[in-house]
Design an enzyme around this catalytic site. Structure first.
Site, mmCIF file in Angstrom:
data_model
loop_
_atom_site.group_PDB
_atom_site.id
_atom_site.type_symbol
_atom_site.label_atom_id
_atom_site.label_comp_id
_atom_site.label_asym_id
_atom_site.label_seq_id
_atom_site.Cartn_x
_atom_site.Cartn_y
_atom_site.Cartn_z
ATOM 1 N N SER A 129 0.097 5.595 -5.091
ATOM 2 C CA SER A 129 1.387 4.895 -5.038
ATOM 3 C C SER A 129 2.364 5.532 -6.012
ATOM 4 O O SER A 129 1.959 6.015 -7.081
ATOM 5 C CB SER A 129 1.156 3.437 -5.429
ATOM 6 O OG SER A 129 2.381 2.795 -5.692
ATOM 7 N N TYR A 153 -2.178 -2.667 -11.689
ATOM 8 C CA TYR A 153 -2.277 -2.069 -10.346
ATOM 9 C C TYR A 153 -1.990 -0.567 -10.429
ATOM 10 O O TYR A 153 -2.757 0.258 -9.911
ATOM 11 C CB TYR A 153 -1.289 -2.760 -9.393
ATOM 12 C CG TYR A 153 -1.084 -2.007 -8.106
ATOM 13 C CD1 TYR A 153 -2.094 -1.950 -7.157
ATOM 14 C CD2 TYR A 153 0.112 -1.329 -7.849
ATOM 15 C CE1 TYR A 153 -1.921 -1.239 -5.982
ATOM 16 C CE2 TYR A 153 0.296 -0.617 -6.679
ATOM 17 C CZ TYR A 153 -0.727 -0.577 -5.748
ATOM 18 O OH TYR A 153 -0.556 0.144 -4.596
ATOM 19 N N LYS A 157 -4.567 2.818 -9.807
ATOM 20 C CA LYS A 157 -4.325 3.984 -8.934
ATOM 21 C C LYS A 157 -4.405 5.273 -9.757
ATOM 22 O O LYS A 157 -4.999 6.263 -9.329
ATOM 23 C CB LYS A 157 -2.953 3.869 -8.256
ATOM 24 C CG LYS A 157 -2.867 2.757 -7.226
ATOM 25 C CD LYS A 157 -3.696 3.084 -5.987
ATOM 26 C CE LYS A 157 -3.699 1.984 -4.959
ATOM 27 N NZ LYS A 157 -4.633 2.220 -3.856
HETATM 28 N N1 UFG Z 1 13.595 -7.591 -4.083
HETATM 29 C C1 UFG Z 1 14.479 -8.675 -4.076
HETATM 30 N N2 UFG Z 1 14.009 -9.863 -3.590
HETATM 31 C C2 UFG Z 1 12.729 -10.022 -3.101
HETATM 32 C C3 UFG Z 1 11.857 -8.912 -3.121
HETATM 33 C C4 UFG Z 1 12.320 -7.725 -3.629
HETATM 34 O O1 UFG Z 1 15.628 -8.566 -4.501
HETATM 35 O O2 UFG Z 1 12.396 -11.147 -2.691
HETATM 36 C C5 UFG Z 1 14.083 -6.290 -4.558
HETATM 37 C C6 UFG Z 1 13.331 -5.745 -5.768
HETATM 38 O O3 UFG Z 1 13.911 -6.215 -6.969
HETATM 39 C C7 UFG Z 1 13.501 -4.244 -5.571
HETATM 40 C C8 UFG Z 1 13.511 -4.071 -4.050
HETATM 41 O O4 UFG Z 1 13.862 -5.347 -3.534
HETATM 42 O O5 UFG Z 1 14.738 -3.810 -6.064
HETATM 43 C C9 UFG Z 1 12.163 -3.676 -3.471
HETATM 44 O O6 UFG Z 1 11.163 -4.574 -3.908
HETATM 45 P P1 UFG Z 1 9.687 -4.580 -3.285
HETATM 46 O O7 UFG Z 1 8.947 -5.695 -3.940
HETATM 47 O O8 UFG Z 1 9.774 -4.569 -1.802
HETATM 48 O O9 UFG Z 1 9.125 -3.164 -3.699
HETATM 49 P P2 UFG Z 1 8.857 -2.579 -5.166
HETATM 50 O O10 UFG Z 1 9.627 -1.302 -5.216
HETATM 51 O O11 UFG Z 1 9.064 -3.532 -6.235
HETATM 52 O O12 UFG Z 1 7.297 -2.398 -5.059
HETATM 53 C C10 UFG Z 1 6.759 -1.317 -4.412
HETATM 54 C C11 UFG Z 1 5.359 -1.636 -3.858
HETATM 55 C C12 UFG Z 1 4.406 -1.881 -4.972
HETATM 56 C C13 UFG Z 1 4.481 -0.782 -5.978
HETATM 57 C C14 UFG Z 1 5.897 -0.624 -6.462
HETATM 58 C C15 UFG Z 1 6.120 0.436 -7.503
HETATM 59 O O13 UFG Z 1 5.408 -2.761 -3.024
HETATM 60 O O14 UFG Z 1 3.109 -1.941 -4.433
HETATM 61 O O15 UFG Z 1 6.697 -0.301 -5.341
HETATM 62 O O16 UFG Z 1 6.056 1.707 -6.953
HETATM 63 F F1 UFG Z 1 3.696 -1.048 -7.041
#
Ligand code: UFG
Length: 343
Positions: A129, A153, A157
């Site tokens: 990841s 997590y 990885k």
């Molecule tokens: N976000 C919101 N509201 C929500 C969910 C997410 O505003 O309800 C925003 C987050 O703040 C972020 C973006 O949408 O700016 C993406 O969020 P995600 O949770 O979809 O994805 P992340 O980038 O946080 O997480 C992903 C993977 C994880 C991994 C992480 C870091 O899902 O498994 O990238 O690489 F760990």
């Protein structure tokens, strides 16, 4: 062995990325054989892979950490390689239950490697990841960026990556591809398989599509004070079928080589939360009510890939754009309003 007949062990093959990769493998002429314990996946995914491809992958329902069961599986097949997806992926839960995360992801992987080594299988693609980069400062993120995870997590990885480096150094027969995913979204265009999170989704895309279908009232946007064009978080969303095809490209490279390579799988394009909301509204024709709330602890403002190494090394480049990602997520959501359950 030609790729037409090559059997590929796919751990976690009924899960979100695993099921799409099984479709891509079948379409490329490989024969995936799934090992899954259905801890975060649904058996219906297997029938859906068959609905798309006409081929039902063989399934062994067992845990990768069960070495006796895995020995049995390996005795029953002649695998050319393994693709290892099985593991847990919830970041929040990894913070509250680190031991469980390390047991599943690190101990589980070690057991699997032990079984593969005993079985003489020396080709492996590992599901890593972009989270291993932690809060990287330089954008886009290339594979030379420092590995500095910020949660258990991500550490799990990175630990498995380290184990694989050490294995490749000690055993020159091994050929290993480590794939660092950015943000996988979307679904197969048929709407047969897709992401089916349990409970309230943590991730943006499934949450947005559940708001669009009326399962949730509104989206909470986690912060609009980041140093980004509209203040909301920017991520590199990659269509899950592109990701799946990236696995096939990596597998083909790894079948022909020894040593270890680590590559990013992303598009190189960043999109903000507000851009995603707008794109999803346009493709679905639904309005997505939202409210801005505080930043989510642990989030970074911006994260997107430098995808050039995957292109040079694997000849892989993501093909599907944001509109396609939204269309396919929405199609899956409409055809399966409650995911795989209640069918
Ligand atoms: N976000 C919101 N509201 C929500 C969910 C997410 O505003 O309800 C925003 C987050 O703040 C972020 C973006 O949408 O700016 C993406 O969020 P995600 O949770 O979809 O994805 P992340 O980038 O946080 O997480 C992903 C993977 C994880 C991994 C992480 C870091 O899902 O498994 O990238 O690489 F760990």
């Amino acid at each position: 062995m030609s790729s037409e007949t090559a059997q590929i062990l796919v751990t976690g093959g009924a899960g979100y990325i695993g099921s799409h990769t099984c479709v891509a493998l079948i379409q490329a002429g490989f024969t995936p054989v799934i090992v899954d314990n259905f801890s975060n996946s649904h058996p219906l995914a297997i029938a859906r892979i068959e609905a798309i491809t006409g081929i039902r992958p063989q399934l062994h329902e067992c845990d990768i950490a069960d070495e006796d069961a895995m020995r049995q599986v390996l005795r029953n097949h002649e695998f050319a390689a393994a693709i290892h997806f099985a593991g847990v992926k919830a970041v929040g839960r990894s913070v509250s239950e680190p031991l469980e995360t390390y047991r599943q992801n690190v101990t589980g992987s070690l057991s699997l490697l032990q079984s593969l080594n005993e079985g003489g299988i020396t080709r492996l693609i590992f599901s890593s990841s972009a989270t291993v980069y932690g809060g990287a400062e330089q954008m886009p993120i290339s594979e030379t960026a420092r590995v500095q995870p910020t949660n258990p997590y991500g550490h799990s990885k990175a630990m498995v990556e380290q184990i694989l480096h050490d294995l490749a150094a000690a055993e020159p027969d091994w050929g290993i591809g480590v794939l660092r995913y950015f943000n996988p979204v979307g679904a197969h265009k048929s709407g047969e398989i897709g992401e089916d999170p349990q409970g309230i989704p943590d991730n943006l895309f499934p949450y947005v599509s559940q708001v669009a279908i009326g399962r949730r009232e509104k989206l909470q946007v986690f912060g609009n004070d980041y140093n980004t064009p509209d203040g909301t978080g920017v991520r590199d969303y990659i269509h899950v079928m592109d990701l799946a095809e990236g696995h096939v490209a990596a597998l083909q490279a790894c079948l022909q080589s020894q040593g270890l390579f680590a590559v990013n799988l992303g598009t190189g394009q960043g999109s903000s939360v507000l851009e995603i909301i707008k794109a999803f509204e346009q493709t679905s024709g639904q309005s997505i009510p939202f409210e801005i709330i505080a930043r989510r602890p642990g989030d970074v403002g911006t994260s997107f890939a430098d995808p050039s190494k995957a292109k040079e090394l694997l000849g892989f480049e993501a093909q599907r754009d944001l509109t396609q990602m939204c269309q396919d997520s929405w199609n899956w959501q409409q055809r399966n309003p409650t995911g795989y359950s209640n069918h």
